[in-house]
Structures are given as C-alpha cells and as structure tokens.
Design a protein around this motif. Structure first.
Motif, PDB file in Angstrom:
ATOM      1  N   VAL A 161     128.195  -2.443  20.612  1.00 33.39           N
ATOM      2  CA  VAL A 161     128.332  -3.163  19.740  1.00 33.39           C
ATOM      3  C   VAL A 161     129.111  -2.851  18.454  1.00 33.39           C
ATOM      4  O   VAL A 161     128.488  -1.954  17.821  1.00 33.39           O
ATOM      5  CB  VAL A 161     127.642  -4.312  19.840  1.00 33.39           C
ATOM      6  CG1 VAL A 161     126.621  -4.541  20.925  1.00 33.39           C
ATOM      7  CG2 VAL A 161     126.358  -3.572  19.141  1.00 33.39           C
ATOM      8  N   VAL A 162     129.511  -4.319  17.685  1.00 37.11           N
ATOM      9  CA  VAL A 162     129.993  -4.065  16.309  1.00 37.11           C
ATOM     10  C   VAL A 162     129.296  -5.100  15.281  1.00 37.11           C
ATOM     11  O   VAL A 162     129.062  -6.049  16.530  1.00 37.11           O
ATOM     12  CB  VAL A 162     131.640  -3.035  16.144  1.00 37.11           C
ATOM     13  CG1 VAL A 162     132.194  -2.269  16.668  1.00 37.11           C
ATOM     14  CG2 VAL A 162     132.436  -4.757  16.993  1.00 37.11           C
ATOM     15  N   GLY A 163     129.796  -4.888  14.434  1.00 35.61           N
ATOM     16  CA  GLY A 163     129.076  -6.424  13.938  1.00 35.61           C
ATOM     17  C   GLY A 163     130.054  -6.375  12.614  1.00 35.61           C
ATOM     18  O   GLY A 163     130.427  -5.483  12.143  1.00 35.61           O
ATOM     19  N   VAL A 164     129.818  -7.525  11.722  1.00 33.10           N
ATOM     20  CA  VAL A 164     130.570  -7.231  10.353  1.00 33.10           C
ATOM     21  C   VAL A 164     128.917  -8.863   9.708  1.00 33.10           C
ATOM     22  O   VAL A 164     128.541  -9.089   9.921  1.00 33.10           O
ATOM     23  CB  VAL A 164     131.216  -9.119   9.951  1.00 33.10           C
ATOM     24  CG1 VAL A 164     131.837  -9.336   8.549  1.00 33.10           C
ATOM     25  CG2 VAL A 164     132.379  -7.998  11.392  1.00 33.10           C
ATOM     26  N   ASP A 165     128.878  -7.317   8.679  1.00 32.82           N
ATOM     27  CA  ASP A 165     127.260  -8.022   7.583  1.00 32.82           C
ATOM     28  C   ASP A 165     128.286  -8.296   6.570  1.00 32.82           C
ATOM     29  O   ASP A 165     128.788  -7.615   5.716  1.00 32.82           O
ATOM     30  CB  ASP A 165     126.361  -6.613   7.382  1.00 32.82           C
ATOM     31  CG  ASP A 165     125.587  -7.006   8.681  1.00 32.82           C
ATOM     32  OD1 ASP A 165     124.706  -5.937   8.291  1.00 32.82           O
ATOM     33  OD2 ASP A 165     126.000  -7.213   9.484  1.00 32.82           O
TER      34      ASP A 165
ATOM     35  N   GLY B 269     123.817  -7.253  -2.993  1.00 30.36           N
ATOM     36  CA  GLY B 269     123.341  -6.528  -1.530  1.00 30.36           C
ATOM     37  C   GLY B 269     123.087  -7.269  -0.776  1.00 30.36           C
ATOM     38  O   GLY B 269     122.747  -6.857   0.588  1.00 30.36           O
ATOM     39  N   ASN B 270     122.668  -8.783  -0.488  1.00 30.25           N
ATOM     40  CA  ASN B 270     121.623  -8.845   0.215  1.00 30.25           C
ATOM     41  C   ASN B 270     122.711  -9.355   2.034  1.00 30.25           C
ATOM     42  O   ASN B 270     124.255 -10.246   0.943  1.00 30.25           O
ATOM     43  CB  ASN B 270     121.067 -10.270  -0.388  1.00 30.25           C
ATOM     44  CG  ASN B 270     119.928 -10.228  -1.347  1.00 30.25           C
ATOM     45  OD1 ASN B 270     119.342  -8.738  -0.934  1.00 30.25           O
ATOM     46  ND2 ASN B 270     120.239 -11.246  -2.457  1.00 30.25           N
ATOM     47  N   THR B 271     122.401  -9.879   2.481  1.00 29.11           N
ATOM     48  CA  THR B 271     122.781  -9.323   3.634  1.00 29.11           C
ATOM     49  C   THR B 271     123.051 -11.387   3.955  1.00 29.11           C
ATOM     50  O   THR B 271     122.220 -11.746   4.490  1.00 29.11           O
ATOM     51  CB  THR B 271     122.966  -9.211   5.301  1.00 29.11           C
ATOM     52  OG1 THR B 271     123.438  -7.603   4.250  1.00 29.11           O
ATOM     53  CG2 THR B 271     123.605  -9.136   6.121  1.00 29.11           C
ATOM     54  N   ILE B 272     123.592 -11.995   3.769  1.00 25.18           N
ATOM     55  CA  ILE B 272     124.349 -13.584   4.043  1.00 25.18           C
ATOM     56  C   ILE B 272     124.982 -14.142   5.312  1.00 25.18           C
ATOM     57  O   ILE B 272     124.116 -15.475   5.829  1.00 25.18           O
ATOM     58  CB  ILE B 272     124.292 -13.960   2.729  1.00 25.18           C
ATOM     59  CG1 ILE B 272     126.568 -13.899   3.091  1.00 25.18           C
ATOM     60  CG2 ILE B 272     123.811 -13.939   1.292  1.00 25.18           C
ATOM     61  CD1 ILE B 272     126.783 -15.131   1.684  1.00 25.18           C
TER      62      ILE B 272
END
Length: 428
Positions: free
Chosen positions: A108-112, A118-121
């Motif tokens: 799997v790939v993901g987009v963060d 720098g916080n993943t929202i």
C-alpha cells in the motif's frame, strides 16, 4: 520530460471516505512512474496551500511486523486548468526506488498531508498492484542506497539554505482587542503578521461643579477600551458684592439691524398690532363688522356676508351664495342683482371696489346615477356708493355671449360660491 502524461498516475482526493482505485506499479520501473494526487474539498476549490506539505509513505506488507516501510517528500503545486473547472492543490513525486524492491500482494502507499508545524492532519492509504519487473530491483548494480542518502541530505540542505522568517504586516488594534499573530507563506519560507493593541487613551473628559468640598474622579471604559474620565470639582465660594458700575451712554439705535429669523434686532410693528405708552405690544382694534344673514335676498339664493377691516377706512366683504333648496323654478339665470350689504354701507372704487370676473360650477345634467357640471364665467359689478352688486354670466372672460346657471334641477342644487369685494365703507 518525454511521455510524462503516460508515466503519471493521477488520483483525486476529495472526501475522506471516497473510493480511490488501486495503483498499478512495476518493480522494473526505475524512476519511471510519477504519482500525482489532486486534492479538493468536497468538490470545491482549494485556493491556497497555506503551508500544507505532503509525504508519500509506503509499506509492502503493513501486517508484517518486520516491514518498516518508507517515505518520500512530495512536491506541492496548484492546477487551474483541469476538466472540472475546480482549482486543485496537487502533490507529486516519482515512485521511490525502494518501493519497487520487490513485489507484494499487500503493498500500500499513502499520502500524509502535514501542516506548517509538521503535524499530520490527513492520511489516506491506497492499495498497490505490484507487477514483477523483468529486471531484479534488488541487484547491487541497480539498487543505490548511498545515492538515496545523498539525495536526502541534499534536499535537507536546500531546505535549510532557503528557510526564512520575515516580518509581514503589523496592525494596530484598539485597547479592548487581544494581540494576535499569524503565519503565512509555504514550506520554510514564512512571514509573521502581528496585530497589537495600542495603549489606552482618554477618549472623553467631563467635569461638573460640586457643592461638597471633596473632589471626585470616576473612570470607565468605552467600547474601544479607552478611558472615560468624569471629574467632580468643588464649587468656588461666592465673592463679595462689587460696587455698582457707572451708567452707560444711551445706545445708538441707528446701528441696530432690523430683526430676522436668524438675527436679533429691531422688531417693527405690523398691521393689526400696536404698542401703548408703556411699551406693551397688543392686537390693535380692527375696524370691521361681521354679518350673517340666513334669509333669502332672492328666491333662488340665500347669502352670508362677512366683512373685515382692511385698514382704518375700508373693509373687504366676503359674500357666499348658497342655492335655496326650496326654489321651485328650474329655469336658468343669466344674471341677478342683490343688496349685499346693510343700507348704511356701500362699495367705493377708492377702496378697490371695481368690476372683476369669477368662475363657478353649475348643473349641466342630472340622471338617476350621475350629476354632470359645467363651468360658467361671471362678471361682478359693485354699484358705486351703494350696497348692491350685479352678477352677469357669460360663456367666457370677455365674451359678450350670455350664459346662464341652473340653481336646482331634479332636486339637485348647484354648489355654493363666494365673491370677495374690497372697498366697503360705512356711509353714515
């Protein structure tokens, strides 16, 4: 770059629960495929990145505890030319070489998506269909971990070299507002904007006199946070009575202007007013009389006469003629004479009694549902030195063609009319 559209795998991220189809990759593609994710917000435009960045993350088997996965920075951009007409924010990156090391059924790939701190929202996983390549991606002559490390260090150094924080706008607020700050810009190039309240000032100062000897000070704040000050100051003691001053010279009335609505001055006495010897202003005695006679001077009219003094000698007479409802004949009148004044009074040309025209309304037709009127011109001739007037009717001013009036028709009376005759004087 050649065949860039063919090499680009593009997907749109709009809602967190939208379906995103699997991405097809090949382990033999070395820096070949490009991943591009377009971001919209519920089908609406995304006008500005506002400091957002994104990372591409991947894992060949998230269920395997020894499969750590990896990540790569993505390049942000905007797209204003797309088939939907919706402005999109996009994040793009070539497929990392480490992702293509081996095939996996659970890859799997993901987009963060991260904010400026720098916080993943927002994070989204997308399944990958990994095809086996014709080349061995694990071979040493293909894999180059050292180059990946150097590339990462170069990107980090570029970020450090280009990082900046500058002062943007500084806005002055009223004292009742709180200080605020905001950051604008993208990546490591940021701008600090400040809103700072100014110091409080006195916006209103009032003072009143007190009978007490102790002064008071009361303060409050207005809507802007500025100060309102109310002072109470002890009233000073009254001093001794001074010596009478010398009598002044009489004033020069020639320099006093005539009074107007906006300027003080001399008020002149008008008609109907008088000033007595003590300087009291009152209404002057008028030279006139009032007559009200309900009798009929002619069988077809009753009249009322009112006289008012125009000056000390002459008066104006207002004579009103009202149709007699008991007048039987419906024949028209081309004129009539009437004794308008008591015998001791008469009309005099010296006082303004002269021939003049009047216009009156008389009956034309009477039906069961309607009454129509017509206009007639009358010539009024006061008789010099007498108490009578003659009224003749014609078809118009200056016309010699006689006309007539209808006093009553089918039980309907014509309207009353009045004449004003000046030059009335008592004869004896």
């Amino acid at each position: 770059m050649e065949i860039e559209k063919y090499r680009t795998i593009e997907a749109t991220l709009d809602l967190a629960n939208d379906y995103v189809p699997p991405i097809r990759l090949n382990t033999g593609d070395m820096n070949g495929r490009i991943l591009k994710f377009n971001v919209t917000d519920g089908g609406n435009d995304v006008d500005d990145l506002n400091g957002l960045t994104a990372k591409l993350t991947w894992n060949r088997d998230p269920t395997d505890p020894v499969s750590a996965g990896g990540w790569a920075e993505m390049t942000a951009g905007t797209n204003t030319d797309n088939p939907t007409g919706v402005r999109q924010v996009s994040f793009t990156t070539p497929v990392p070489r480490a992702l293509l090391q081996e095939t996996g059924e659970h890859t799997v790939v993901g987009v963060d998506i991260e904010d400026a701190d720098g916080n993943t929202i927002a994070s989204r996983s997308i399944p990958v269909l990994m095809e086996a390549g014709r080349l061995n991606a694990k071979a040493s002559e293909i894999a180059d971990p050292l180059k990946d490390l150097h590339d990462t260090l170069d990107r980090a150094q570029t970020l450090v070299d280009t990082a900046s924080l500058t002062l943007g706008t500084v806005t002055t607020l009223v004292p009742s507002k709180k200080a605020t700050g905001s950051m604008t810009g993208t990546g490591w190039q940021r701008k600090l904007n400040l809103s700072i309240p100014r110091g409080s000032k006195i916006s209103q100062l009032t003072a009143i006199a007190l009978d007490e000897e102790t002064p008071t000070v009361n303060t409050s704040s207005d809507a802007n946070g500025d100060m309102i000050v109310a002072l109470g100051l002890p009233r000073g003691r009254q001093g001794p009575q001074g010596e009478p001053g010398a009598k002044g010279d009489p004033g020069d009335a020639s320099n006093v202007p005539i009074a107007s609505a906006s300027e003080a001055g001399i008020v002149q006495i008008g008609d109907g007013l008088e000033v007595d010897s003590t300087g009291v202003l009152s209404v002057a005695e008028t030279h006139g009389m009032g007559i009200s006679d309900e009798g009929s001077f002619q069988a077809f009219f009753s009249q009322t006469v009112l006289c008012r003094g125009a000056d000390a000698t002459y008066m104006d007479a207002l004579i009103t003629f009202t149709a007699n409802p008991n007048y039987v004949s419906e024949a028209g009148l081309s004129g009539f004479g009437v004794d308008a004044l008591p015998p001791e009074y008469g009309f005099f040309a010296d006082g303004g009694a002269t021939t003049f025209n009047i216009v009156i309304q008389t009956i034309d037709e009477v039906t069961e549902t309607d009454v129509t009127m017509r206009t007639v011109t009358g010539v009024v001739l006061p008789h010099e030195g007498l108490n009578s007037v003659q009224i003749n009717f014609s078809s118009g001013p200056g016309s010699s063609v006689a006309s007539f009036i209808t006093v009553i028709k089918n039980g309907v009376c014509m309207p009353s009319f009045s004449i004003r005759v000046p030059g009335v004087k008592k004869k004896w």
